[in-house]
Enzyme design. Structure first.
Site, PDB file in Angstrom:
ATOM      1  N   LYS A 154      45.601 -26.414  -9.624  1.00  0.00           N
ATOM      2  CA  LYS A 154      46.502 -27.549  -9.392  1.00  0.00           C
ATOM      3  C   LYS A 154      46.617 -28.307 -10.718  1.00  0.00           C
ATOM      4  CE  LYS A 154      47.938 -31.679  -7.768  1.00  0.00           C
ATOM      5  NZ  LYS A 154      47.629 -32.492  -8.972  1.00  0.00           N
ATOM      6  N   GLY A 209      37.845 -35.824 -11.857  1.00  0.00           N
ATOM      7  CA  GLY A 209      38.746 -36.969 -11.818  1.00  0.00           C
ATOM      8  C   GLY A 209      38.077 -38.183 -11.220  1.00  0.00           C
ATOM      9  N   SER A 210      38.871 -38.950 -10.470  1.00  0.00           N
ATOM     10  CA  SER A 210      38.374 -40.245  -9.987  1.00  0.00           C
ATOM     11  C   SER A 210      37.529 -40.096  -8.728  1.00  0.00           C
ATOM     12  CB  SER A 210      39.565 -41.153  -9.676  1.00  0.00           C
ATOM     13  OG  SER A 210      40.224 -40.678  -8.509  1.00  0.00           O
ATOM     14  N   GLY A 214      38.426 -37.560  -5.751  1.00  0.00           N
ATOM     15  CA  GLY A 214      37.425 -36.527  -5.459  1.00  0.00           C
ATOM     16  C   GLY A 214      36.893 -36.648  -4.046  1.00  0.00           C
ATOM     17  N   GLU A 233      33.600 -33.665  -9.640  1.00  0.00           N
ATOM     18  CA  GLU A 233      32.937 -34.466 -10.675  1.00  0.00           C
ATOM     19  C   GLU A 233      33.781 -35.716 -10.812  1.00  0.00           C
ATOM     20  OE1 GLU A 233      32.961 -36.393 -13.526  1.00  0.00           O
ATOM     21  OE2 GLU A 233      33.094 -34.819 -15.046  1.00  0.00           O
ATOM     22  N   CYS A 270      34.529 -39.195 -19.037  1.00  0.00           N
ATOM     23  CA  CYS A 270      33.634 -39.460 -17.907  1.00  0.00           C
ATOM     24  C   CYS A 270      32.230 -39.742 -18.416  1.00  0.00           C
ATOM     25  CB  CYS A 270      33.637 -38.306 -16.923  1.00  0.00           C
ATOM     26  SG  CYS A 270      33.343 -36.720 -17.692  1.00  0.00           S
ATOM     27  N   GLU A 359      33.101 -47.878 -12.546  1.00  0.00           N
ATOM     28  CA  GLU A 359      33.620 -47.305 -13.780  1.00  0.00           C
ATOM     29  C   GLU A 359      34.934 -47.972 -14.189  1.00  0.00           C
ATOM     30  OE1 GLU A 359      34.282 -43.078 -13.566  1.00  0.00           O
ATOM     31  OE2 GLU A 359      34.642 -42.898 -15.722  1.00  0.00           O
TER      32      GLU A 359
END
Lengths: 491, 491
Positions: A154, A209-210, A214, A233, A270, A359
């Site tokens: 994707k 990603g976020s 996720g 992750e 990240c 974050e």
């Protein structure tokens, strides 16, 4: 104006891609490790050769700088070649043979032979911030291919044209190296991505990603009638703890390293150090501000979506009454944000952890003053799962053993006198951690061990040699390392 | 009348147990592998010594026969000792060292050292049908302890007094061997079990039992605000495929083995062969019925709950118009059910798979006639994830390679000329499989590899030797096997 990217994948087209991936699962899984290694190397070679075409596309779509992007492409192709090397060695199969033993204490033991086999088609969600290394032919894709799994990728909407062109290079390379049709496909659009996670053909998912993104996909994967593993992750705060001893010995060097690390690629890693714990007595706003001087130039973020999220989260941090701004002005939330440095104390952090331990993806970090070692350890204990945690210390600092133990209980990687940005691709790398850093604390998405996400064990009981997978036959024709009757090291 | 068992664990008592498990996680994880091995051996010794007391309790609560129970206890204590042996060898740590390398192609590599550490407190759900080997001190408990995780054991309501007494023996043994308080606790009641799965202190769950029960707990675990891995082993149909060649060569022997395997312990094994595929031309009801003659004695099932479920599922199978009863009468659903043998054909099975491909836990199996090899393979493809699948064949049978490949894609263990009942505890055993056999296709609940369910990786970057876990120090004081700079075999 940029050309339009590929349009979203329709459900009819997705169905075709999934069927092709499903059909490829058997043949691709049966390609010999050596031949699969050659496929991976061919992809790497073609990507290296296409760098002059791909890097400008990445520049245009991500605003990342050329040196960073060419380094990232090098890392991406190195990664493919490291998995090729692993395949030729064969340890990832975990081949294990127990010969029959009539005297086995709980009862006669039959001949048992175990190895790992591919899980089946995998959907991989590309990341915004690594258009090569965590995207089309990135680590998730490379490790799934190496495991013998077809990949439906994707694409990230932040770099659609790069994704499409990289996908073409990859497909040409796979075709040239004889990989079965369906071993790889690129799909576009959130709806197609979600549909792939719930599709019967898909046996695992991987995502970078976020937290929100996720978790939503993990929930979809877990709620299927046949649940599948979903390896998300989802980022990290990556706290860094500086002891009083280290601050005395090399305070300026540490602050300079910090400023460089949290502003690298506009803080869009990240592994960005989101918090720096300093002895309160050494916290001098002038010195912190000075350390940031070489890095004050503003830069556009990856895309508008990320920019909006950054500005909003920065505002939430600044809104906390216990947080003061050390560096930050009107330009820090402009279209090319300049770095922001905030400061607070351990008591304020503990009190406001729901607001402050979140974050902030972009060029901001929070310095936290601690009164004494007790507060330092209390601060360390405030964290949930992290990708990394770092200590800057002296070997004689009394607080270090406790601090390292607390951090190892929370993070996937514990760093000494270094910075979390920069994730080396090696055998011993761990890029993962307890939730919310990932949805799968047993696994890594970087390094050779990442292949284990896409393999499952099968044992063969008393099966004649000719019907066994090659790695389990008596003659060991692939020469893979095997554990035999409990003893490692047979080959 | 039997004495009453322990009462359900209250939420206040559960909170105490969970807090104790959480407090024990650090100390138990830090116990050296050698000392942890000694704890496991002490538990095994005490359980062996208590056999004369425990086996009668098990007899009374489960209706299983004495020989079976003493064998199961032997297996249970062997299992503890095998994990002790694994701990002393150290391969389960997967210690990996990459020395720093300034010439590493993607950029200078720091010193990186990786090993596996315990996940934290684990809740284990005991099974009804293995009061020793999958209960209080069974495989899930042993592997979690070996990993360094405290265990909160949810007792099975089918054998509460045995659970309580086994728990006391275990706690005495752990106490005598110096394990931290909180390393183990037994809890009772469904509500306490569910509460433990969602408790913050718990970091993983393991379960052996029904599909409905396992899935419900998996869903709870996945829906937590911090999801945890949940390893549910939920049973299997364990289809067995007999080739025409094998039937010609040793038909009577195969049918005798089948009758013995599916009636063993009144068919109450997750590895019971639930279906036997035979060439239709060789299906002779008289011969099938004769094979069952030595095993026609009825026996009470484990408990009333299982009895009710068995009778209901047997009825559902018999209600299918394509199923005929080869052996079965009024006593087959009485309080001491005699074995039932049903028969159908591949086309009927494929047509009625929702009704017929459902586990029937108890002394029933379904013989499926196939017209030719094509139908045999079509039957094999009808199955979802299985713990086992078996082939009785001749090496010259043309159908075998395809059949083995189809089964290896669906099952955790593929058996040749043998029966699925009897799961040896070894290095190469795989007791698991794709969903719905388990919720975790990457793992096994039997054999040394079961320990990996409870370990997660941590990497240490540039950390001084003195602050590293012993297994990663330069001198390798524990003498564990390590992969160094990509090369396996350092010690």
């Amino acid at each position: 104006m940029a050309e339009p990217g590929p349009s979203d994948t329709s459900s009819a087209e997705l169905a075709l891609r999934l069927a092709a991936a499903s059909a490829a699962a058997g043949p691709w899984g049966e390609v010999s490790p050596g031949d699969r290694a050659e496929c991976l190397r061919t992809v790497a070679d073609r990507l290296d050769a296409a760098g002059d075409e791909l890097i400008p596309l990445a520049l245009e779509e991500t605003h990342l700088v050329p040196g960073r992007l060419s380094g990232e492409l090098t890392r991406t192709t190195f990664q493919l070649r490291l998995f090729a090397q692993l395949l030729e060695e064969g340890s990832q199969l975990e081949a294990t043979i127990d010969h029959s033993d009539p005297a086995w204490p709980p009862g006669p033991r039959p001949d048992l032979r175990r190895l790992l086999v591919p899980l089946g088609p995998v959907v991989v969600f590309a990341a915004s911030n690594f258009p090569f290394a965590f995207s089309v032919a990135g680590g998730d894709t490379a490790s799934a291919w190496a495991a013998g799994c077809p990949v439906v990728l994707k694409a990230h909407p932040g770099h659609p044209r790069l994704s499409a062109r990289t996908g073409e290079v990859v497909l040409d390379a796979l075709d040239a190296s004889g990989a079965p049709e369906g071993t790889f496909a690129v799909i576009y659009g959130e709806e197609a991505g979600r549909a792939a996670v719930t599709a019967e053909e898909i046996r695992a998912g991987a995502f970078t990603g976020s937290l929100a993104g996720g978790r939503a996909l993990f929930d979809l994967a877990a709620s299927r009638s046949t649940p599948i593993p979903f390896y998300a992750e989802m980022g990290s705060l990556n706290p860094v703890f500086v002891t009083a001893g280290a601050m005395r010995a090399r305070g300026d060097e540490i602050l300079a390293g910090y400023a460089q690390s949290f502003t690298l690629s506009a803080g869009q890693f990240c592994t960005k150090p989101g918090l720096l714990f300093l002895p309160a007595a050494t916290m001098d706003d002038g010195r912190l501000s000075d350390a940031l001087d070489p890095h004050r130039t503003g830069a556009p973020l990856l895309n508008e979506h990320i920019h909006r999220g950054y500005v909003a989260q920065l505002q939430r941090l600044r809104d906390h009454p216990g947080v003061r701004t050390v560096v930050g002005d009107a330009e820090s939330t402009g279209t090319e944000p300049t770095p922001t440095l905030l400061a607070t104390t351990v008591p304020e952090l503990l009190d406001g952890r729901d607001q402050l331990l979140v974050e902030c993806f972009g060029p901001t970090s929070l310095v936290v003053g601690y009164a004494d070692d007790e507060e330092l350890l209390a601060g360390a204990k405030a964290f949930g799962g992290q990708l990394t945690a770092a200590v800057h210390g002296e070997e004689t600092d009394a607080v270090v053993p406790d601090l390292v133990a607390i951090l190892a209980a929370r993070a996937g990687r514990v760093i000494w006198n270094g910075w979390p940005t920069g994730v080396s691709v090696t055998w011993a790398m761990q890029h993962g951690g307890p939730y919310p850093a990932t949805t799968a604390p047993l696994h890594t998405s970087v390094g050779t061990a990442a292949i284990h996400r896409f393999l499952r064990p099968v044992s063969f009981q008393s099966v004649p040699d000719r019907f066994l997978p090659a790695a389990l036959r008596d003659a060991n024709p692939l020469g893979v390392p095997r554990r035999v009757d409990g003893q490692a090291g047979d080959r």
